[in-house]
Design a protein around this motif. Sequence first.
Motif, PDB file in Angstrom:
ATOM      1  N   GLU A  28     -18.976  24.737 -58.270  1.00 41.88           N
ATOM      2  CA  GLU A  28     -18.325  24.081 -57.135  1.00 41.88           C
ATOM      3  C   GLU A  28     -19.199  22.972 -56.560  1.00 41.88           C
ATOM      4  O   GLU A  28     -18.702  21.895 -56.198  1.00 41.88           O
ATOM      5  CB  GLU A  28     -18.002  25.118 -56.065  1.00 41.88           C
ATOM      6  CG  GLU A  28     -16.955  26.139 -56.487  1.00 41.88           C
ATOM      7  CD  GLU A  28     -16.715  27.179 -55.411  1.00 41.88           C
ATOM      8  OE1 GLU A  28     -17.369  27.078 -54.349  1.00 41.88           O
ATOM      9  OE2 GLU A  28     -15.873  28.077 -55.624  1.00 41.88           O
ATOM     10  N   GLU A  29     -20.500  23.216 -56.485  1.00 36.99           N
ATOM     11  CA  GLU A  29     -21.409  22.200 -55.944  1.00 36.99           C
ATOM     12  C   GLU A  29     -21.469  20.977 -56.851  1.00 36.99           C
ATOM     13  O   GLU A  29     -21.469  19.830 -56.383  1.00 36.99           O
ATOM     14  CB  GLU A  29     -22.803  22.791 -55.770  1.00 36.99           C
ATOM     15  CG  GLU A  29     -23.813  21.820 -55.180  1.00 36.99           C
ATOM     16  CD  GLU A  29     -25.181  22.444 -54.980  1.00 36.99           C
ATOM     17  OE1 GLU A  29     -26.135  21.687 -54.715  1.00 36.99           O
ATOM     18  OE2 GLU A  29     -25.291  23.696 -55.102  1.00 36.99           O
ATOM     19  N   ALA A  30     -21.494  21.207 -58.161  1.00 36.99           N
ATOM     20  CA  ALA A  30     -21.536  20.083 -59.093  1.00 36.99           C
ATOM     21  C   ALA A  30     -20.257  19.261 -59.018  1.00 36.99           C
ATOM     22  O   ALA A  30     -20.295  18.017 -59.024  1.00 36.99           O
ATOM     23  CB  ALA A  30     -21.752  20.604 -60.514  1.00 36.99           C
ATOM     24  N   ALA A  31     -19.111  19.945 -58.934  1.00 38.64           N
ATOM     25  CA  ALA A  31     -17.835  19.226 -58.831  1.00 38.64           C
ATOM     26  C   ALA A  31     -17.757  18.418 -57.549  1.00 38.64           C
ATOM     27  O   ALA A  31     -17.278  17.266 -57.545  1.00 38.64           O
ATOM     28  CB  ALA A  31     -16.681  20.221 -58.915  1.00 38.64           C
ATOM     29  N   GLU A  32     -18.258  18.983 -56.434  1.00 40.98           N
ATOM     30  CA  GLU A  32     -18.228  18.267 -55.164  1.00 40.98           C
ATOM     31  C   GLU A  32     -19.170  17.062 -55.184  1.00 40.98           C
ATOM     32  O   GLU A  32     -18.847  15.993 -54.663  1.00 40.98           O
ATOM     33  CB  GLU A  32     -18.610  19.220 -54.035  1.00 40.98           C
ATOM     34  CG  GLU A  32     -18.549  18.594 -52.651  1.00 40.98           C
ATOM     35  CD  GLU A  32     -18.893  19.584 -51.553  1.00 40.98           C
ATOM     36  OE1 GLU A  32     -18.991  19.167 -50.395  1.00 40.98           O
ATOM     37  OE2 GLU A  32     -19.067  20.789 -51.872  1.00 40.98           O
ATOM     38  N   GLY A  51     -10.683   7.854 -61.981  1.00 41.34           N
ATOM     39  CA  GLY A  51      -9.335   8.380 -62.059  1.00 41.34           C
ATOM     40  C   GLY A  51      -9.250   9.718 -62.751  1.00 41.34           C
ATOM     41  O   GLY A  51      -8.265  10.010 -63.448  1.00 41.34           O
ATOM     42  N   VAL A  52     -10.249  10.552 -62.549  1.00 40.52           N
ATOM     43  CA  VAL A  52     -10.302  11.868 -63.191  1.00 40.52           C
ATOM     44  C   VAL A  52     -10.196  12.944 -62.124  1.00 40.52           C
ATOM     45  O   VAL A  52     -10.888  12.891 -61.095  1.00 40.52           O
ATOM     46  CB  VAL A  52     -11.620  12.046 -63.992  1.00 40.52           C
ATOM     47  CG1 VAL A  52     -11.700  13.446 -64.584  1.00 40.52           C
ATOM     48  CG2 VAL A  52     -11.719  10.995 -65.092  1.00 40.52           C
ATOM     49  N   THR A  53      -9.341  13.921 -62.347  1.00 42.23           N
ATOM     50  CA  THR A  53      -9.225  15.061 -61.437  1.00 42.23           C
ATOM     51  C   THR A  53     -10.102  16.200 -61.935  1.00 42.23           C
ATOM     52  O   THR A  53     -10.149  16.482 -63.140  1.00 42.23           O
ATOM     53  CB  THR A  53      -7.773  15.540 -61.347  1.00 42.23           C
ATOM     54  OG1 THR A  53      -7.315  15.925 -62.660  1.00 42.23           O
ATOM     55  CG2 THR A  53      -6.883  14.448 -60.809  1.00 42.23           C
ATOM     56  N   VAL A  54     -10.790  16.849 -61.019  1.00 47.10           N
ATOM     57  CA  VAL A  54     -11.694  17.956 -61.358  1.00 47.10           C
ATOM     58  C   VAL A  54     -11.203  19.211 -60.659  1.00 47.10           C
ATOM     59  O   VAL A  54     -11.038  19.225 -59.431  1.00 47.10           O
ATOM     60  CB  VAL A  54     -13.146  17.645 -60.941  1.00 47.10           C
ATOM     61  CG1 VAL A  54     -14.055  18.806 -61.310  1.00 47.10           C
ATOM     62  CG2 VAL A  54     -13.626  16.352 -61.587  1.00 47.10           C
ATOM     63  N   GLU A  55     -10.960  20.272 -61.431  1.00 45.59           N
ATOM     64  CA  GLU A  55     -10.520  21.554 -60.890  1.00 45.59           C
ATOM     65  C   GLU A  55     -11.559  22.619 -61.219  1.00 45.59           C
ATOM     66  O   GLU A  55     -12.028  22.704 -62.353  1.00 45.59           O
ATOM     67  CB  GLU A  55      -9.168  21.956 -61.477  1.00 45.59           C
ATOM     68  CG  GLU A  55      -8.026  21.007 -61.152  1.00 45.59           C
ATOM     69  CD  GLU A  55      -6.715  21.488 -61.724  1.00 45.59           C
ATOM     70  OE1 GLU A  55      -6.692  22.631 -62.241  1.00 45.59           O
ATOM     71  OE2 GLU A  55      -5.726  20.733 -61.668  1.00 45.59           O
ATOM     72  N   THR A  56     -11.911  23.414 -60.214  1.00 44.51           N
ATOM     73  CA  THR A  56     -12.846  24.526 -60.410  1.00 44.51           C
ATOM     74  C   THR A  56     -12.149  25.818 -60.040  1.00 44.51           C
ATOM     75  O   THR A  56     -11.490  25.903 -59.002  1.00 44.51           O
ATOM     76  CB  THR A  56     -14.104  24.360 -59.541  1.00 44.51           C
ATOM     77  OG1 THR A  56     -13.714  24.300 -58.172  1.00 44.51           O
ATOM     78  CG2 THR A  56     -14.862  23.089 -59.912  1.00 44.51           C
ATOM     79  N   LEU A  57     -12.290  26.811 -60.882  1.00 46.48           N
ATOM     80  CA  LEU A  57     -11.714  28.122 -60.622  1.00 46.48           C
ATOM     81  C   LEU A  57     -12.479  29.137 -61.446  1.00 46.48           C
ATOM     82  O   LEU A  57     -13.267  28.797 -62.328  1.00 46.48           O
ATOM     83  CB  LEU A  57     -10.224  28.147 -61.005  1.00 46.48           C
ATOM     84  CG  LEU A  57      -9.898  27.892 -62.480  1.00 46.48           C
ATOM     85  CD1 LEU A  57      -8.694  28.695 -62.906  1.00 46.48           C
ATOM     86  CD2 LEU A  57      -9.621  26.396 -62.685  1.00 46.48           C
ATOM     87  N   GLY A  58     -12.247  30.409 -61.135  1.00 44.49           N
ATOM     88  CA  GLY A  58     -12.898  31.452 -61.900  1.00 44.49           C
ATOM     89  C   GLY A  58     -13.445  32.554 -61.020  1.00 44.49           C
ATOM     90  O   GLY A  58     -13.368  32.519 -59.782  1.00 44.49           O
ATOM     91  N   ASP A  59     -14.012  33.549 -61.660  1.00 41.24           N
ATOM     92  CA  ASP A  59     -14.572  34.708 -60.989  1.00 41.24           C
ATOM     93  C   ASP A  59     -16.057  34.504 -60.717  1.00 41.24           C
ATOM     94  O   ASP A  59     -16.699  33.621 -61.297  1.00 41.24           O
ATOM     95  CB  ASP A  59     -14.371  35.959 -61.857  1.00 41.24           C
ATOM     96  CG  ASP A  59     -12.905  36.212 -62.162  1.00 41.24           C
ATOM     97  OD1 ASP A  59     -12.082  35.921 -61.275  1.00 41.24           O
ATOM     98  OD2 ASP A  59     -12.604  36.682 -63.275  1.00 41.24           O
ATOM     99  N   PRO A  85      -9.282   6.771 -70.115  1.00 43.95           N
ATOM    100  CA  PRO A  85      -9.465   5.623 -69.207  1.00 43.95           C
ATOM    101  C   PRO A  85      -8.775   5.821 -67.861  1.00 43.95           C
ATOM    102  O   PRO A  85      -9.224   5.286 -66.845  1.00 43.95           O
ATOM    103  CB  PRO A  85      -8.841   4.452 -69.991  1.00 43.95           C
ATOM    104  CG  PRO A  85      -8.866   4.889 -71.417  1.00 43.95           C
ATOM    105  CD  PRO A  85      -8.690   6.371 -71.406  1.00 43.95           C
ATOM    106  N   ALA A  86      -7.700   6.605 -67.854  1.00 40.71           N
ATOM    107  CA  ALA A  86      -6.974   6.861 -66.599  1.00 40.71           C
ATOM    108  C   ALA A  86      -6.253   8.203 -66.718  1.00 40.71           C
ATOM    109  O   ALA A  86      -5.909   8.644 -67.813  1.00 40.71           O
ATOM    110  CB  ALA A  86      -5.978   5.750 -66.303  1.00 40.71           C
ATOM    111  N   ASP A  87      -6.038   8.824 -65.553  1.00 38.56           N
ATOM    112  CA  ASP A  87      -5.333  10.103 -65.496  1.00 38.56           C
ATOM    113  C   ASP A  87      -6.007  11.178 -66.352  1.00 38.56           C
ATOM    114  O   ASP A  87      -5.335  11.977 -67.014  1.00 38.56           O
ATOM    115  CB  ASP A  87      -3.869   9.935 -65.939  1.00 38.56           C
ATOM    116  CG  ASP A  87      -3.117   8.962 -65.038  1.00 38.56           C
ATOM    117  OD1 ASP A  87      -3.422   8.918 -63.835  1.00 38.56           O
ATOM    118  OD2 ASP A  87      -2.239   8.246 -65.559  1.00 38.56           O
ATOM    119  N   GLY A  88      -7.304  11.195 -66.344  1.00 34.35           N
ATOM    120  CA  GLY A  88      -8.034  12.243 -67.055  1.00 34.35           C
ATOM    121  C   GLY A  88      -8.174  13.489 -66.200  1.00 34.35           C
ATOM    122  O   GLY A  88      -7.885  13.494 -64.993  1.00 34.35           O
ATOM    123  N   ALA A  89      -8.624  14.584 -66.837  1.00 37.81           N
ATOM    124  CA  ALA A  89      -8.754  15.851 -66.119  1.00 37.81           C
ATOM    125  C   ALA A  89      -9.956  16.623 -66.640  1.00 37.81           C
ATOM    126  O   ALA A  89     -10.329  16.508 -67.817  1.00 37.81           O
ATOM    127  CB  ALA A  89      -7.483  16.694 -66.266  1.00 37.81           C
TER     128      ALA A  89
END
Length: 355
Positions: A216-220, A230-238, A266-270
């Motif tokens: 979470e800290e790295a993503a933030e 233009g990249v979305t980053v999602e963090t989840l897990g146990d 180049p755009a809309d990455g995840a």
Amino acid sequence: MGRPPGLSVRLKLTLSYAGFTMLASVVLLGAMWLFLLYYQRLGLETMPVVISPPGRALIRAFVPSAIAVLVFMLVFGLAGGWFLAGRMLAPLTRITDATRTAAAGSLSHRVRLPGRRDEFRELADAFDTMLERLESHVAAQRRFAANASHELRTPLTVTRTLLDVARRDGEAGELVERLHVVNTRAIELTEALLVLSRAGQRAFTREDVELSLMAEEAAETLLPLAEKRGVTVETLGDPAPAAGSPALLQQLTTNLVHNAIVHNLPADGAVWVTTAAQPGTVELTVENTGEKLTPHEVSTLAEPFLRGAERTRSGHDGVGLGLAIVDSITQAHDGTVTLVPRAEGGLLVTVRLPR
């Protein structure tokens, strides 16, 4: 290498020496039997008289023969023992010769001891495995030294060129900006080399860490870079508790997320960052979209200063040590790194550490 089970060296030595002792006893008993038959043919008295206190004639006849037999048995025993010991210890001599060859610098030499598995064969196999890993490590270090020299020489060469141009043309403003970029890259490269060296030496104290919080800290921290690209980053897990260096594991997590953001569409990455806990291990998984990669390209991604089949580039691509540092830090924590190309494009990186 797999071998069928065989007798142990200790048991072989035991059977060999026991068999030789039995053979020596048979020879001795045979000599005594021939001695008694010989004197019975000379007309000596019956056996009860023979085993009674002997006379001078019997002593004169028996003692020289007994001494001769004992001398023969001594010589025969020494020769036989020397031969048997040499046969049994021949594998050890072969391993010793291989050790001297390796000490002289020939790491490509292997023992390759034939035969079924025993203590000597297991020692030879372990020695061959050690030589194989050492040869691979030395080769990797040589490639690393050559690449590091190239990368460190590049900013110095650029700096010298800029100074020469500025001295000739009298340009100062643009020169300062370019020198700032080159100097920043050189500092980043040096810091990356120091982290890589520290991880390889395992010069750290293990502490309790939580990989999910680090993710979470790295993503933030890297959110501004992700938004810019233009990249979305999602963090989840146990929760994923582990033991190790907080600084190095944070560096590992940050490198993985940064690598996933930079090498994306180049755009809309995840980018998806997940953590999980297993009975004996914890997992950190970083998955990203991007260009399709071949298995060969993926196999070179952890090579220092290489990105796929190409050299590193400037800009946000980094200094080419991101995944190399991840691999080194993971090995220092007794873990494993798995890189798998995604069928849709991009990369799936899984880091497993002891829980």
